[in-house]
Design a protein around this motif. Structure first.
Motif, PDB file in Angstrom:
ATOM      1  N   UNK A  35      10.245  12.605 -19.545  1.00 19.47           N
ATOM      2  CA  UNK A  35       8.669  12.532 -19.194  1.00 19.47           C
ATOM      3  C   UNK A  35       8.370  10.982 -19.036  1.00 19.47           C
ATOM      4  N   UNK A  36       7.185  10.843 -18.193  1.00 16.56           N
ATOM      5  CA  UNK A  36       6.567   9.656 -17.817  1.00 16.56           C
ATOM      6  C   UNK A  36       5.679   9.110 -18.703  1.00 16.56           C
ATOM      7  N   UNK A  37       6.024   7.671 -19.165  1.00 16.97           N
ATOM      8  CA  UNK A  37       5.217   7.123 -20.078  1.00 16.97           C
ATOM      9  C   UNK A  37       3.862   6.421 -19.410  1.00 16.97           C
ATOM     10  N   UNK A  38       4.322   6.038 -18.032  1.00 19.45           N
ATOM     11  CA  UNK A  38       3.289   5.256 -17.401  1.00 19.45           C
ATOM     12  C   UNK A  38       3.211   5.538 -16.033  1.00 19.45           C
ATOM     13  N   UNK A  39       1.811   5.529 -15.469  1.00 22.22           N
ATOM     14  CA  UNK A  39       1.800   5.827 -14.089  1.00 22.22           C
ATOM     15  C   UNK A  39       0.755   4.633 -13.471  1.00 22.22           C
ATOM     16  N   UNK A  40       1.147   4.462 -12.253  1.00 28.08           N
ATOM     17  CA  UNK A  40       0.295   3.471 -11.163  1.00 28.08           C
ATOM     18  C   UNK A  40      -0.037   3.991  -9.985  1.00 28.08           C
ATOM     19  N   UNK A  41      -1.343   4.117  -9.541  1.00 28.84           N
ATOM     20  CA  UNK A  41      -1.570   4.752  -8.359  1.00 28.84           C
ATOM     21  C   UNK A  41      -2.442   3.766  -7.469  1.00 28.84           C
ATOM     22  N   UNK A  42      -1.956   3.788  -6.292  1.00 21.40           N
ATOM     23  CA  UNK A  42      -2.778   3.156  -5.285  1.00 21.40           C
ATOM     24  C   UNK A  42      -3.280   3.960  -4.208  1.00 21.40           C
ATOM     25  N   UNK A  43      -4.442   4.088  -3.836  1.00 24.69           N
ATOM     26  CA  UNK A  43      -5.020   4.940  -2.832  1.00 24.69           C
ATOM     27  C   UNK A  43      -5.631   3.926  -1.694  1.00 24.69           C
ATOM     28  N   UNK A  44      -5.312   4.632  -0.565  1.00 24.65           N
ATOM     29  CA  UNK A  44      -5.927   3.880   0.621  1.00 24.65           C
ATOM     30  C   UNK A  44      -7.603   3.949   0.704  1.00 24.65           C
ATOM     31  N   UNK A  45      -8.074   2.886   1.399  1.00 26.64           N
ATOM     32  CA  UNK A  45      -9.451   2.807   1.543  1.00 26.64           C
ATOM     33  C   UNK A  45      -9.960   3.826   2.385  1.00 26.64           C
ATOM     34  N   UNK A  46      -9.092   4.782   3.160  1.00 27.09           N
ATOM     35  CA  UNK A  46      -9.453   5.698   4.264  1.00 27.09           C
ATOM     36  C   UNK A  46      -9.949   6.835   3.424  1.00 27.09           C
ATOM     37  N   UNK A  47      -9.635   6.862   1.856  1.00 25.37           N
ATOM     38  CA  UNK A  47     -10.086   8.224   1.099  1.00 25.37           C
ATOM     39  C   UNK A  47     -11.488   7.361   0.350  1.00 25.37           C
ATOM     40  N   UNK A  48     -12.017   6.372   0.957  1.00 24.30           N
ATOM     41  CA  UNK A  48     -13.123   5.809   0.128  1.00 24.30           C
ATOM     42  C   UNK A  48     -14.348   6.579  -0.493  1.00 24.30           C
ATOM     43  N   UNK A  49     -14.497   7.611   0.132  1.00 23.05           N
ATOM     44  CA  UNK A  49     -15.524   8.769  -0.251  1.00 23.05           C
ATOM     45  C   UNK A  49     -14.855   9.663  -1.234  1.00 23.05           C
ATOM     46  N   UNK A  50     -13.737   9.510  -1.648  1.00 26.50           N
ATOM     47  CA  UNK A  50     -12.872  10.636  -2.546  1.00 26.50           C
ATOM     48  C   UNK A  50     -12.617   9.698  -3.664  1.00 26.50           C
ATOM     49  N   UNK A  51     -12.766   8.425  -3.994  1.00 27.75           N
ATOM     50  CA  UNK A  51     -12.347   7.910  -5.088  1.00 27.75           C
ATOM     51  C   UNK A  51     -12.703   8.643  -6.443  1.00 27.75           C
ATOM     52  N   UNK A  52     -13.668   9.088  -6.561  1.00 26.52           N
ATOM     53  CA  UNK A  52     -14.160   9.874  -7.807  1.00 26.52           C
ATOM     54  C   UNK A  52     -13.281  11.161  -8.147  1.00 26.52           C
ATOM     55  N   UNK A  53     -12.840  11.756  -6.885  1.00 25.58           N
ATOM     56  CA  UNK A  53     -11.936  12.976  -7.092  1.00 25.58           C
ATOM     57  C   UNK A  53     -10.509  12.658  -7.427  1.00 25.58           C
ATOM     58  N   UNK A  54      -9.985  11.401  -7.377  1.00 24.83           N
ATOM     59  CA  UNK A  54      -8.613  11.209  -7.573  1.00 24.83           C
ATOM     60  C   UNK A  54      -8.092  11.608  -8.893  1.00 24.83           C
ATOM     61  N   UNK A  55      -8.723  11.097  -9.866  1.00 26.38           N
ATOM     62  CA  UNK A  55      -8.392  11.294 -11.305  1.00 26.38           C
ATOM     63  C   UNK A  55      -8.346  12.807 -11.670  1.00 26.38           C
ATOM     64  N   UNK A  56      -9.504  13.323 -11.353  1.00 25.11           N
ATOM     65  CA  UNK A  56      -9.407  14.693 -11.890  1.00 25.11           C
ATOM     66  C   UNK A  56      -8.542  15.604 -10.962  1.00 25.11           C
TER      67      UNK A  56
END
Length: 418
Positions: A35-56
């Motif tokens: 199992x993973x203990x740590x995650x790091x996520x980097x999202x392109x600004x092309x998805x700027x309007x969808x940042x609030x949806x990333x974590x859910x």
């Protein structure tokens, strides 16, 4: 394998956020046998309007105890073919997962208003972060661009956690005044710094490639005020600079018109200064009447400096030298399992004229490890044992286990040559 450190990365360039998340989670989880203990996520600004949806959306597919990340003008990760790619100004999502046995992970979010005063004791900083300096934590920081207090935070961590490594970068958007996102577990932030403190069976080696080459000879600042150089070797700074530029080749003189920098010597006692011994700072302007030069940092009388030029050739040469040194100096150490790359928006294709240059060069010397990262608005990394916010720099954090014996004597990486 469950008792061994594991590190993986997956990159997707699907234009749909749901599809991109499905891609990276499926690929990354399949690469781990524990199992993973740590995650790091980097999202392109092309998805700027969808940042609030990333974590859910991620939470529906992925269960990981600690997750941090940020938005970026470009992201870096490993495609299914196994090669690292730097995706600039296009939709992309990079997910790093790590299984870290014997490692404690402390996430945090800090805003400028919470920072202790400059005259506070180390205890105030320790209380803020929530980790004892006795465990010598390794820090990964992701900050909002132009975050007030960013330099104060770096100085405070150096003060309270001597011997700890601090790396990271400032979130970017790729657009003028574009909004950014900082992610920590289930929360989206727009300001401050998110980060993790890693302690236990882990080392982050660092390479800080500032991408400049020195010109002329080292000079001593004999008079200065704040960030303004008033005298160099008891001479008018602008005259010293003009004489230096006149001695350059025609190609170098052209380069100096737009790519001239100042390197501040970080070791006052080092006699022979070389590339990597300097903290590179911008030349902000000159006063033709007084002959003074303003730079992008405070400076004091007695400091040594050397003018520098930056171009693709200098950047490539600087990084290759540091990678060669890392390779030779870390022979016999536990093998690295993964890496993070924090690189400036001003590098990449815009500097080299072709994509993936820094990541491919890195992979030639540090082979067969997954790497994730992003294009930053400012890069965080150590030079000569102190942590700074840089520009036009590539900072690499290389993760490995502690050696089995002598674990108290940790190297801080090539960026910290004494």
């Amino acid at each position: 394998m469950a008792d061994q450190m594991q590190w993986t990365n997956a990159l997707s360039t699907r234009p749909s956020l749901e599809a991109a998340i499905n891609d990276v989670v499926e690929q990354a989880v399949a690469s781990l046998t524990a199992p993973a203990d740590l995650g790091l996520v980097f999202i392109s600004s092309a998805f700027m309007s969808e940042y609030s949806r990333l974590l859910p959306l991620l939470a529906e597919k992925l269960s990981v105890p600690v997750l941090i990340g940020c938005s970026a003008g470009g992201v870096i990760g490993r495609k299914q073919a196994g090669e690292t790619e730097e995706i600039e100004a296009e939709p992309a999502l990079s997910l790093t997962l790590a299984h870290l046995p014997g490692v404690e992970i402390q996430p945090f979010h800090i805003v400028a208003e919470e920072l202790p005063d400059s005259d506070s004791s180390p205890t105030a900083w320790i209380d803020l972060v929530g980790v004892s300096p006795s465990v010598v934590p390794q820090f990964i920081l992701l900050s909002s661009p132009f975050a007030s207090g960013a330099n104060d935070l770096l100085q405070g961590l150096d003060f309270a956690y001597p011997g700890s490594v601090v790396v990271g970068g400032q979130a970017s958007s790729g657009f003028m005044n574009g909004r950014v996102g900082l992610f920590c577990n289930d929360k989206l932030y727009r300001e401050g710094t998110v980060g993790i403190a890693l302690s236990g069976n882990i080392v982050l080696d660092t390479i800080v490639a500032q991408g400049c080459r020195p010109i002329g000879e080292p000079l001593q600042v004999t008079k200065a005020e704040r960030n303004i150089i008033l005298e160099l070797d008891e001479k008018v700074p602008l005259m010293v600079l003009r004489n230096l530029i006149s001695s350059l080749t025609e190609e170098e003189r052209t380069l100096a018109q737009h790519s001239l920098f100042v390197g501040l010597a970080m070791d006052e006692f080092r006699l022979n200064l070389h590339s990597g011994d300097f903290l590179i700072r911008n030349v902000l302007g000159v006063d033709p009447n007084a002959g003074a030069i303003a730079i992008g940092d405070r400076i004091r009388a007695g400091q040594r400096l050397q003018f520098h030029l930056r171009d693709a050739e200098a950047s490539a040469q600087d990084l290759e030298i540091l990678l060669q040194e890392y390779q030779s100096e870390n022979a016999g150490q536990p093998s690295p399992v993964g890496a993070l790359m924090f690189t400036c928006l001003g590098r990449g294709t815009g500097l080299y004229g072709k994509p993936n240059f820094d990541s491919q060069l890195f992979s030639r010397y540090v082979q067969d490890i997954p790497m994730g990262g992003f294009f930053c608005g400012g890069e965080i990394g150590p030079v000569s044992g102190r942590t700074f916010l840089h520009g036009y720099t590539s900072v690499f954090a290389i993760c490995r286990s502690l050696r089995e014996q002598g674990t108290g004597n940790r190297e801080q990486g090539i960026g910290n040559r004494e």
